[in-house]
Design a protein around this motif. Structure first.
Motif, short mmCIF file in Angstrom:
data_model
loop_
_atom_site.label_atom_id
_atom_site.label_comp_id
_atom_site.label_asym_id
_atom_site.label_seq_id
_atom_site.Cartn_x
_atom_site.Cartn_y
_atom_site.Cartn_z
N ARG A 156 -0.22 10.69 2.16
CA ARG A 156 0.96 11.23 2.66
C ARG A 156 2.22 10.57 3.11
NH1 ARG A 156 -0.80 13.17 7.42
NH2 ARG A 156 0.73 14.57 7.68
N PHE A 190 0.50 5.45 0.63
CA PHE A 190 -0.36 6.37 1.06
C PHE A 190 -0.17 7.73 0.35
CE2 PHE A 190 0.57 3.11 4.01
CZ PHE A 190 -0.78 2.86 4.71
N ARG A 231 9.33 0.40 -0.64
CA ARG A 231 9.05 -0.25 0.67
C ARG A 231 7.86 -1.40 0.49
NH1 ARG A 231 7.01 3.45 5.79
NH2 ARG A 231 5.35 3.54 4.49
N ALA A 232 7.08 -0.56 -0.21
CA ALA A 232 5.76 -1.69 -0.47
C ALA A 232 6.15 -2.94 -1.28
CB ALA A 232 4.59 -0.96 -1.05
N MET A 249 1.00 -1.39 -0.04
CA MET A 249 0.05 0.07 0.07
C MET A 249 0.78 1.22 -0.09
SD MET A 249 -3.33 1.01 2.21
CE MET A 249 -4.30 1.88 1.73
N ALA A 287 13.29 13.22 6.19
CA ALA A 287 13.17 14.61 6.09
C ALA A 287 14.27 15.34 5.12
CB ALA A 287 13.49 15.07 7.61
N GLN A 288 15.23 14.64 4.62
CA GLN A 288 15.90 15.08 3.85
C GLN A 288 15.72 14.96 2.08
OE1 GLN A 288 19.36 12.53 5.31
NE2 GLN A 288 20.38 14.33 6.50
N ASN A 293 3.93 8.52 4.59
CA ASN A 293 3.72 7.79 5.95
C ASN A 293 5.26 6.80 5.87
OD1 ASN A 293 1.43 8.73 6.35
ND2 ASN A 293 0.34 6.75 6.22
N LEU A 294 6.55 7.37 5.58
CA LEU A 294 7.62 6.83 5.64
C LEU A 294 7.86 6.82 7.37
CD1 LEU A 294 9.76 8.10 2.77
CD2 LEU A 294 8.69 5.83 3.20
N PHE A 295 8.71 6.08 7.60
CA PHE A 295 9.22 5.90 9.14
C PHE A 295 10.23 7.06 9.13
CE2 PHE A 295 8.10 1.30 8.24
CZ PHE A 295 6.79 1.37 8.64
N PRO A 296 10.03 8.14 9.94
CA PRO A 296 11.29 9.24 9.96
C PRO A 296 12.25 8.93 10.60
CG PRO A 296 9.21 9.75 11.41
CD PRO A 296 8.92 8.42 10.70
N HIS A 297 12.31 8.03 11.49
CA HIS A 297 13.38 7.64 12.17
C HIS A 297 14.18 6.62 11.50
CE1 HIS A 297 10.54 4.59 13.07
NE2 HIS A 297 11.43 4.09 13.95
N MET A 298 14.03 6.35 10.36
CA MET A 298 14.81 5.46 9.65
C MET A 298 15.41 6.07 8.13
SD MET A 298 12.53 1.94 10.02
CE MET A 298 12.31 1.46 11.60
N TYR A 324 17.55 10.31 5.23
CA TYR A 324 16.38 10.14 6.25
C TYR A 324 15.17 10.60 5.51
CZ TYR A 324 18.93 8.45 10.15
OH TYR A 324 19.74 7.71 10.88
N GLU A 383 12.85 -2.66 6.61
CA GLU A 383 11.93 -3.21 7.74
C GLU A 383 11.31 -4.22 7.78
OE1 GLU A 383 12.89 -1.91 10.74
OE2 GLU A 383 10.90 -2.37 11.70
#
Lengths: 258, 309
Positions: free
Chosen positions: A103, A101, A167-168, A99, A153-154, A105-110, A151, A118
């Motif tokens: 927005r 999304f 990722r999916a 799936m 955010a970058q 919904n990536l994991f921001p701490h990875m 990351y 993951e």
């Protein structure tokens, strides 16, 4: 089930869904064939995203039947009752359904690569080195081979969404769900995401795409349904529905977005 | 009227004009007042009847050092108990099970609603109402079991858990629900989603107030002196009742508390940096790095408008 058999990838029979007193889906019937790109369009609030989320049981349906690859989603039928599955069984079903999304919904701490690794590591138990190698391959495939250690955010919105697609894909899904994948993007970033999706379609992935990108639907889509107020109003080949809408509501909607 | 002003606006060339900043007279007056007040305080203490030699001598006295170590030990133990139990309570409170969430709420209600000093005394005197402990596999006299350490641990730790539960709950709720959905869509189960996705992000919100709690605990642990736990304050208090240097001993104790809290504030800074991973485009330099940078580049430090002066 092999790829050659003709059970539809997704089959919906009178699917109903309510949030409290509000009925969002009022009996959806449709079929998605293997390997096709199935577009869902419609005004906001028409229930198209909710329907997509029912397919991997992020939302529970209240009545009707929903099959993915011949298996009921999230329920087991006994007599005239549907029994909800346990969390473990639902999780197992979701593994084969990717799936993406609106927005991201990536994991921001990875990092990008860790995001992609993951699920294979945590869910499938793939060794880390192997998962890393595969993650790099997938990131390469979406054109982000050089961003593996960034990351979220970058990264720009378009890059984040491409990481989300990678990722999916890392779970080798047989079906990909796209929930308005380009709606949160700046106009100039939409193209790069659509390009990745187009390439995926050419590789024969079965895709259900909720979108407002009529151009993409027309070029890449194999089928299209127009939904409004919780029902499928019109369906057919994208070019046909988009150029010659038969229904008044479809005409009214298309005149606003085209 | 000066000549320049008479010349009129347009006769001065733009490049000859200089901007004059506003003068902040209030700042000078404020700074002067504060410095004067500080000087008075310093003067008062310098002339007070304080035996500074005693302060110096007792700073590294055995009993004081042991007390500081015990303070540190009980703080760490009580915080670990509080943290683990607090996390559990937070998850219980957020649970869909009404029994679990009500029990967690009741726990928090009780332990936040009564003074920690009362709770310490209650634990310490538990033998008045239960004279034996019987856990099935373990049986003993309550008086032997409930040492000052255990009573302090239970009193401080169980109280702390109530506060940590609220902090952890706020942290968990601060994580966007899209994160849980993304993890579930990938086929992760609830436990994995919590452990791998939600908690690491919640930590960013949880750590700053937890650091605060830790520092509070370092000081609150002094209350355990009333149940005869030999921590820092009790050590100083006991000594002062022998040498009668009350103020001096309290200064010794204060120095140690300040030392402990300072060390933990620094630790907290680095912990926060670790969990801020991915939240900013670039991590700010650590104070150490900043210092080193300043030392190596001090010659070009004074810059005006990008030009070295």
């Amino acid at each position: 089930m092999s790829d050659t058999d003709d059970t539809p990838m997704v089959k919906a029979e009178r699917v109903h869904k309510s949030f409290g007193a509000v009925e969002v889906l009022k009996g959806i019937d449709l079929q998605v064939r293997r390997g096709e790109v199935f577009c869902v369009v419609g005004p906001s609030g028409s229930g198209k995203s909710t329907f997509l989320r029912c397919i991997n049981h992020l939302e529970k349906i209240n009545a009707g039947r929903l099959y993915v690859d011949g298996e009921l989603v999230g329920y087991r039928q006994r007599g005239n009752k549907l029994y909800e599955m346990r969390e473990r069984e639902v999780a197992a079903q979701r593994r084969d359904i990717g799936m993406v999304f609106q927005r991201f919904n990536l994991f921001p701490h990875m990092t990008a690569a860790e995001n992609v690794m993951e699920a294979p590591v945590q869910v499938k138990g793939l060794p880390k080195a192997e998962a890393r190698e595969r993650a790099e391959e997938l990131l390469e495939r979406v054109g982000l081979g050089d961003r593996a250690d960034h990351y979220p955010a970058q990264l720009s919105g378009g890059q984040q969404q491409r990481v989300a697609i990678a990722r999916a894909l890392a779970m080798d899904p047989k079906l990909m769900l796209f929930d308005e994948p380009t709606s949160a993007l700046d106009p100039e970033l939409v193209g790069e995401v659509l390009d990745v999706m187009r390439a995926l379609a050419e590789d024969g992935m079965t895709m259900i795409v909720v979108t407002h990108e009529m151009g993409f639907a027309r070029e890449v889509g194999d089928s299209l349904v127009f939904m409004d107020e919780g029902v499928v109003v019109e369906s057919g080949h994208p070019r046909e529905v988009l150029t010659n809408p038969r229904h008044e509501r479809t005409k009214a909607f298309l005149s606003k977005v085209l | 009227m000066s000549l320049d002003l008479d010349k009129g606006r347009d006769e001065v060339a733009p490049e000859e004009l200089t901007a004059v900043p506003v003068r902040h007279w209030g700042r000078w007056i404020g700074a002067g007042l504060v410095i004067a007040l500080l000087a008075m305080v310093v003067w008062a203490f310098a002339n007070a009847k304080i035996n500074w030699n005693v302060v110096g001598d007792y700073l590294t006295y055995d009993r004081i050092m042991e007390g500081a170590l015990n303070t540190l030990w009980i703080t760490v133990c009580a915080m670990v108990l509080g943290l683990v139990l607090g996390m559990l309570l937070a998850v219980m409170r957020l649970s869909d099970n009404p029994v679990l969430s009500s029990v967690a709420y009741g726990y928090i209600w009780f332990f936040r609603g009564t003074p920690v000093l009362v709770q310490l005394v209650l634990w310490y005197n538990l033998s008045y109402i239960f004279d034996t402990v019987n856990l099935g596999f373990y049986k003993n006299e309550m008086n032997d079991v409930m040492t000052p350490f255990l009573a302090a641990l239970l009193g401080l730790g169980l109280n702390e858990a109530a506060y940590m539960a609220e902090i952890a709950r706020a942290g968990i709720k601060s994580v966007d629900s899209g994160q849980t959905e993304a993890a579930q869509a990938l086929g992760m189960n609830g436990t994995k989603t919590m452990r791998r996705i939600v908690l690491p992000q919640a930590m960013r919100v949880i750590i700053p107030p937890s650091g605060n709690e830790f520092i509070n605990m370092l000081k609150t642990s002094s209350l355990a002196s009333v149940i005869y736990f030999d921590e820092l304050f009790r050590a100083g208090d006991t000594i002062s009742s022998r040498n009668l240097a009350v103020m001096e001993m309290m200064m010794v104790v204060s120095v140690w508390y300040l030392l402990l809290t300072t060390v933990f504030s620094i630790g907290q800074y680095y912990l926060e940096r670790h969990f801020a991973k991915g939240s900013d485009r670039e991590q700010p330099p650590t104070p150490l790095r900043r210092l080193r940078q300043q030392l190596t580049t001090f010659r070009t430090k004074s810059r005006v408008g990008g030009e070295t002066v």
